[in-house]
Enzyme design. Structure first.
Site, PDB file in Angstrom:
ATOM      1  N   GLU A  91       4.669  -8.064  -2.825  1.00 57.90           N
ATOM      2  CA  GLU A  91       3.954  -7.720  -1.588  1.00 57.90           C
ATOM      3  C   GLU A  91       4.031  -8.891  -0.609  1.00 57.90           C
ATOM      4  OE1 GLU A  91      -0.083  -6.484  -2.332  1.00 57.90           O
ATOM      5  OE2 GLU A  91      -0.405  -5.983  -0.221  1.00 57.90           O
ATOM      6  N   ASN A 128      -0.670   3.753  -0.266  1.00 65.00           N
ATOM      7  CA  ASN A 128      -1.149   2.897  -1.366  1.00 65.00           C
ATOM      8  C   ASN A 128      -2.677   2.837  -1.326  1.00 65.00           C
ATOM      9  OD1 ASN A 128      -0.996   0.444  -3.328  1.00 65.00           O
ATOM     10  ND2 ASN A 128      -2.193  -0.334  -1.598  1.00 65.00           N
ATOM     11  N   GLU A 129      -3.299   2.998  -2.450  1.00 65.82           N
ATOM     12  CA  GLU A 129      -4.765   2.882  -2.565  1.00 65.82           C
ATOM     13  C   GLU A 129      -5.457   3.509  -1.353  1.00 65.82           C
ATOM     14  OE1 GLU A 129      -6.123  -1.022  -3.804  1.00 65.82           O
ATOM     15  OE2 GLU A 129      -5.036  -0.853  -5.682  1.00 65.82           O
ATOM     16  N   TYR A 147      -6.600  -3.293 -12.944  1.00 64.95           N
ATOM     17  CA  TYR A 147      -6.475  -4.737 -13.191  1.00 64.95           C
ATOM     18  C   TYR A 147      -7.423  -5.177 -14.302  1.00 64.95           C
ATOM     19  CZ  TYR A 147      -3.592  -5.345  -9.029  1.00 64.95           C
ATOM     20  OH  TYR A 147      -2.562  -5.295  -8.121  1.00 64.95           O
ATOM     21  N   GLU A 170       0.504  -0.851 -10.340  1.00 66.19           N
ATOM     22  CA  GLU A 170      -0.170  -2.154 -10.235  1.00 66.19           C
ATOM     23  C   GLU A 170      -0.990  -2.371 -11.498  1.00 66.19           C
ATOM     24  OE1 GLU A 170      -2.208  -3.257  -6.609  1.00 66.19           O
ATOM     25  OE2 GLU A 170      -0.765  -2.138  -5.398  1.00 66.19           O
ATOM     26  N   GLN A 227       1.887  -9.706  -9.617  1.00 61.62           N
ATOM     27  CA  GLN A 227       3.069  -9.452  -8.810  1.00 61.62           C
ATOM     28  C   GLN A 227       4.176 -10.427  -9.215  1.00 61.62           C
ATOM     29  OE1 GLN A 227       2.316  -9.272  -4.619  1.00 61.62           O
ATOM     30  NE2 GLN A 227       0.582  -7.883  -4.831  1.00 61.62           N
TER      31      GLN A 227
HETATM   32  O1  AHR Z   1      -2.001  -6.691  -5.824  1.00 60.02           O
HETATM   33  C1  AHR Z   1      -2.987  -7.063  -4.917  1.00 60.02           C
HETATM   34  C2  AHR Z   1      -3.688  -5.882  -4.289  1.00 60.02           C
HETATM   35  O2  AHR Z   1      -4.400  -5.191  -5.251  1.00 60.02           O
HETATM   36  C3  AHR Z   1      -2.807  -4.826  -3.676  1.00 60.02           C
HETATM   37  O3  AHR Z   1      -2.431  -5.145  -2.374  1.00 60.02           O
HETATM   38  C4  AHR Z   1      -3.681  -3.620  -3.683  1.00 60.02           C
HETATM   39  O4  AHR Z   1      -2.939  -2.430  -3.756  1.00 60.02           O
HETATM   40  C5  AHR Z   1      -4.584  -3.836  -4.883  1.00 60.02           C
HETATM   41  O5  AHR Z   1      -5.899  -3.632  -4.590  1.00 60.02           O
END
Ligand code: AHR
Length: 493
Positions: free
Chosen positions: A25, A172-173, A239, A295, A344
């Site tokens: 990103e 995205n999101e 995450y 992600e 990432q």
């Molecule tokens: O990876 C960092 C961020 O986490 C991304 O931009 C977003 O899609 C997610 O919330």
């Protein structure tokens, strides 16, 4: 003694190579400095891309790369990032640190990077703040061969032939940074935007809808019900955040309790994949829509003294175990999980690679991707493991995580991780197959849980040969050291 049984008779699905995918990103030092330094840089580069990074990524056979975000994607206007550098718009990266984005890395630079890496490009389009026309024209610019305003513009910018665009994300999101939408509203917008993501050449575009955040099962239900027939993939973001969002862990200074909490939170991916898959099965019993975990990874406090908006964190043996847990889960669900992208690629969150000036560090996470690459494109084998259960603070975590696959030449690979912070776990492995001819191993571990590679000591955590293997007939006995990831290569007669 823990037991692992691997069935070689019942063949599972192919493990998509794309499960070993990555995400880059416009965030912190991922693109600029991490991947792209420009042709005039003193850092060795090929056409502006860091040479050391290209070599490291080729070694792990990176299959697919997602770009330009993340949250950045829903604020990105692709026309700002093409043509002569001097004319490219300078903008503010509002999401990530408020720094100036000069747009020097744009569509051409991304797609040429993928060509150099021989990996598939996965572009995420802007649904949150972009128009349908803008999204549609991006696809036309990249993929249309004939005469058209966008294809002509591409040619005038130096690229005669269209590129192949195998994967395209429609936002995205969008439940969060991509527009704060409700599932019902996004499902309708998805249907509309995706209509104009046209297939111009012979190559179909695999369209990926924005999927849920973690355990938002309502989102999956609505998307599958209302828009399932218009998509090939549905994304999932999750995450591993030990300590929680308000009190995140340090990447390197953590306790044994933090270790186990991290393992438990990483293992939660199993439940997420199972439950979202159950919903998807209801609307898509043939399994046509892939679950795209685009992600995943650890999220800690940033390294002291660094820009909080850059999400730069170190990477220890703990991250290696988190990677092993996730990749084993994705392999074991290869019937539904068709791609996954760790967040990432360089210098951001659970990064396989870290850079500082001209220096490069391969993190423990990188080495897990290196060890696990043998699963790419192989056939999943059914495995069943029964091992100790770890208890801490009244919580329980299984000590072992496993997956196994077989290549076309018959070679079997088993990846197993021992999550125990202190104790080795003896394990017998029974293979339903003809007698074993040879078994070799590779191990990733270190004396301390916090061990990591630095620019001064880049080889503190690296894979080494694993010799503690005995075999007779159809079975193997190993002793898995505490906090280790082991790869076994088994040749059968
Ligand atoms: O990876 C960092 C961020 O986490 C991304 O931009 C977003 O899609 C997610 O919330």
């Amino acid at each position: 003694m823990a037991q692992l049984v691997i069935s070689t008779h019942k063949k599972g699905p192919t493990i998509a190579r794309e499960i070993y995918g990555h995400f880059s990103e416009h965030l912190g030092r991922c693109i600029y400095e991490g991947l792209w330094v420009g042709e005039d840089s003193a850092i060795p580069n090929i056409q502006g891309y860091r040479k050391d990074v290209l070599e490291a990524l080729k070694k792990i056979k990176i299959p697919v790369l997602r770009w330009p975000g993340g949250c950045f994607a829903d604020e990105y206007h692709w026309k700002d990032g093409i043509g002569p550098y001097a004319n490219r718009k300078r903008m503010i990266n509002t999401h990530w640190g408020g720094v100036v984005e000069n747009n020097h890395f744009g569509t051409h630079e991304f797609l040429e990077l993928c060509e150099l890496l021989e990996c598939e490009p996965y572009i995420c389009g802007n649904l949150g703040s972009g128009t349908v026309q803008e999204m549609s024209e991006w696809v036309e610019y990249i993929t249309f061969e004939g005469e058209s305003p966008m294809a002509n513009w591409r040619r005038s910018n130096g690229r005669e032939k269209p590129w192949r665009l195998p994967y395209f994300g429609v936002g995205n999101e969008n439940w969060g940074c991509g527009g704060n939408m409700r599932a019902e509203y996004y499902a309708d917008l998805y249907r509309r935007y995706q209509t104009y993501v046209r297939q111009y050449g012979p190559n179909p575009i695999y369209k990926i809808a924005c999927g849920p955040a973690g355990d938002d099962y309502h989102w999956t239900e609505v998307l599958m019900r209302e828009a399932g027939r218009f998509m090939q993939g549905l994304s999932l973001h999750y995450y591993t955040v030990p300590g929680g969002w308000a009190k995140k862990n340090s990447a390197t200074q953590f306790s044994e309790d933090d270790w186990y909490e991290t393992m438990q939170k990483a293992l939660y991916m199993e439940q997420l994949v199972q439950r979202h898959s159950t919903i998807m099965d209801r609307y898509d019993p043939e399994g046509k829509v892939g679950l795209i975990v685009d992600e995943w990874g650890t999220w800690y406090e940033v390294e002291p003294g660094t820009n909080p908006g850059f999400l730069y964190q170190q990477n220890t043996l703990r991250d290696a175990l988190v990677a092993a847990i996730h990749l084993n889960i994705f392999n074991n669900h290869a019937g539904r999980v068709k791609m996954a992208n760790i967040a990432q690629l360089v210098n951001v969150l659970q990064a396989p690679l870290l850079t500082e000036g001209a220096k490069l560090v391969k993190t423990p996470t990188y080495h897990v991707f290196d060890m696990y690459q043998v699963h790419q494109g192989a056939t999943l084998l059914d495995s069943y493991v029964e091992g100790p259960v770890l208890e801490w603070n009244g919580e329980k975590v299984p000590a072992l995580t496993v997956s196994a696959s077989q290549q076309n030449d018959g070679t079997i690979h088993i990846t197993v991780a021992n999550l125990h912070a202190k104790e080795a776990v003896p394990l017998t492995i029974a293979l339903e197959s003809s007698p074993l001819r040879l078994c070799t191993g590779t191990i990733l571990t270190a004396p301390s849980l916090q061990a990591h590679n630095t620019f001064q000591q880049p080889n503190a955590v690296v894979p080494t040969e694993y010799k503690d293997i005995r075999f007779s007939g159809n079975s193997l006995t190993v002793s898995l050291p505490a906090h280790s990831v082991v790869l076994l290569k088994v040749e059968v007669e």
